[in-house]
Scaffold this motif. Structure first.
Motif, mmCIF file in Angstrom:
data_model
loop_
_atom_site.group_PDB
_atom_site.id
_atom_site.type_symbol
_atom_site.label_atom_id
_atom_site.label_comp_id
_atom_site.label_asym_id
_atom_site.label_seq_id
_atom_site.Cartn_x
_atom_site.Cartn_y
_atom_site.Cartn_z
ATOM 1 N N GLY B 29 0.887 -1.253 -0.122
ATOM 2 C CA GLY B 29 -0.044 -0.067 0.082
ATOM 3 C C GLY B 29 0.814 1.307 -0.054
ATOM 4 O O GLY B 29 0.608 2.303 -0.863
ATOM 5 N N LYS B 30 1.973 1.104 0.621
ATOM 6 C CA LYS B 30 2.789 2.496 0.956
ATOM 7 C C LYS B 30 3.554 2.603 -0.376
ATOM 8 O O LYS B 30 3.554 3.755 -0.931
ATOM 9 N N ARG B 31 4.052 1.592 -0.933
ATOM 10 C CA ARG B 31 4.475 1.632 -2.210
ATOM 11 C C ARG B 31 3.671 2.277 -3.367
ATOM 12 O O ARG B 31 4.201 3.077 -4.018
ATOM 13 N N LEU B 32 2.579 2.022 -3.309
ATOM 14 C CA LEU B 32 1.482 2.315 -4.188
ATOM 15 C C LEU B 32 1.275 3.515 -3.947
ATOM 16 O O LEU B 32 1.069 4.518 -5.085
ATOM 17 N N ALA B 33 0.938 3.933 -2.937
ATOM 18 C CA ALA B 33 0.713 5.436 -2.615
ATOM 19 C C ALA B 33 1.887 6.298 -2.826
ATOM 20 O O ALA B 33 1.737 7.312 -3.621
ATOM 21 N N ALA B 34 3.103 5.963 -2.893
ATOM 22 C CA ALA B 34 4.322 6.725 -3.122
ATOM 23 C C ALA B 34 4.447 6.902 -4.451
ATOM 24 O O ALA B 34 4.920 7.777 -4.947
ATOM 25 N N SER B 35 4.155 5.753 -5.294
ATOM 26 C CA SER B 35 4.347 5.919 -6.744
ATOM 27 C C SER B 35 3.380 7.109 -7.218
ATOM 28 O O SER B 35 3.468 7.617 -8.371
ATOM 29 N N PHE B 36 2.362 7.431 -6.746
ATOM 30 C CA PHE B 36 1.562 8.452 -7.341
ATOM 31 C C PHE B 36 1.767 9.850 -6.636
ATOM 32 O O PHE B 36 1.818 10.874 -7.476
ATOM 33 N N SER B 37 2.701 9.605 -5.850
ATOM 34 C CA SER B 37 3.063 11.049 -4.989
ATOM 35 C C SER B 37 4.411 11.589 -5.594
ATOM 36 O O SER B 37 4.895 12.815 -5.223
ATOM 37 N N VAL B 38 5.146 10.580 -6.347
ATOM 38 C CA VAL B 38 6.753 11.025 -6.812
ATOM 39 C C VAL B 38 6.508 11.828 -8.045
ATOM 40 O O VAL B 38 5.627 11.664 -8.923
ATOM 41 N N LYS B 39 6.977 12.855 -7.944
ATOM 42 C CA LYS B 39 6.991 13.844 -9.087
ATOM 43 C C LYS B 39 7.884 13.563 -10.088
ATOM 44 O O LYS B 39 8.997 12.952 -9.699
ATOM 45 N N PRO B 40 7.576 13.667 -11.347
ATOM 46 C CA PRO B 40 8.840 13.335 -12.360
ATOM 47 C C PRO B 40 9.820 14.324 -12.268
ATOM 48 O O PRO B 40 9.731 15.174 -11.741
#
Lengths: 193, 117
Positions: B29-40
């Protein structure tokens, strides 16, 4: 009653990815629980949970916020999980053992004393329950997880799955009956001291 | 709900609760959330892309306007050369090159009628 996630959803709709990340944090376990409840397999549930959030990410701009975000998310989660289960249906359950068809019911004597024996008993019961759930259809498992774990009402479940309330009740009755048939003999037995 | 049904309900709830308590579920869950929060990366932002494109265009422009080597026609025959490379042994075109100390030589023979057999 206003949606408690209204502000986050509004930001996410406007492209705020950090806001969407927060929604994932809030609801991941709920979505995973639904996926696992329907699929009864950890890896498949993880993949499905990810797919659910990707779908939501793509569609959130079109979400009109007339209903609660959670309700919308529930619907996507359960329908995605059922679709995934139907794709896998011709195959054996990934956790199914080869000797399952020849297995005779195992009598597990009940033991109320705490300690390793209790843990072993719980572990056996979990395994038996897992195999029992495998014998239900995804549609029956969906009703089970929404009612028995997510505590949704019959009306909410009927609306979510686009079925009649009577169908919800009959599926739930069948699922409970099936589990009782398989589990009850294993939960009985003499106490040991 | 009967006692037996309630017991099975509790067993079922415990079963799912234990599954949710697994560390790999939280981690996923944390990995998935982080993947949306990472800026390009900054390099992919529009301003950076535009700057890179301008730079590439400028480089291409200045490369194009650089003087090219001119063909040199010698009034006399060139000095004897040793053939270093032969690109075509047969056919109507033969090319060979020799990097003469003063003048690099590329000789191209064209036989319109083809080689005599």
């Amino acid at each position: 009653m206003q949606d408690p996630d209204h502000a986050l959803v509004h930001d996410a709709k406007n492209g705020n990815q950090a806001a969407f990340g927060k929604l994932v944090n809030l609801y991941y376990k709920m979505v995973y629980a639904i996926a696992y409840g329907v699929l009864n397999h950890s890896e498949a549930a993880r993949d499905t949970a990810q797919e659910v959030f990707l779908k939501v990410f793509r569609e959130i701009r079109n979400f009109e916020q007339k209903s609660k975000f959670k309700t919308w998310l529930y619907r996507i989660a359960v329908n995605t999980a059922i679709d995934e289960a139907r794709k896998k249906r011709p195959l054996e359950s990934l956790d199914r053992r080869d000797d399952q068809d020849n297995e005779k019911p195992v009598f597990i004597p009940r033991d109320d004393s705490p300690g390793p024996r209790d843990l072993a008993y719980q572990s056996e019961l979990r395994e038996v329950l897992k195999r029992a759930l495998d014998e239900l259809s995804p549609e029956h498992r969906a009703v089970m997880v929404l009612r028995e774990f997510q505590d949704l009402s019959y009306e909410e479940i009927a609306e979510m799955l686009k079925i009649e309330i009577g169908t919800v009740m009959s599926r739930l009755f069948y699922a409970r009956k099936k589990l009782a048939e398989i589990l009850s003999p294993k939960m009985g037995g003499t106490k040991t001291r | 709900m009967s006692e037996g049904a309630e017991e099975i309900r509790q067993i079922y709830r415990n079963y799912l609760t234990e599954e949710l308590a697994k560390p790999e579920v939280s981690q996923a869950g944390k990995r998935l959330a982080a993947s949306f929060s990472v800026k390009p990366a900054v390099i992919f932002e529009p301003a950076s892309c535009a700057a890179l494109c301008l730079l590439a265009a400028a480089f291409f422009f200045f490369y194009q306007i650089q003087p090219r080597p001119r063909a040199v026609i010698l009034p006399d025959a060139p000095p004897p050369v040793m053939v270093k490379k032969v690109f075509s042994r047969t056919g109507s075109t033969m090319v060979y090159q020799k990097n003469h100390p003063d003048i690099p030589i590329t000789v191209i023979w064209v036989f319109p009628g083809g080689l005599a057999k």
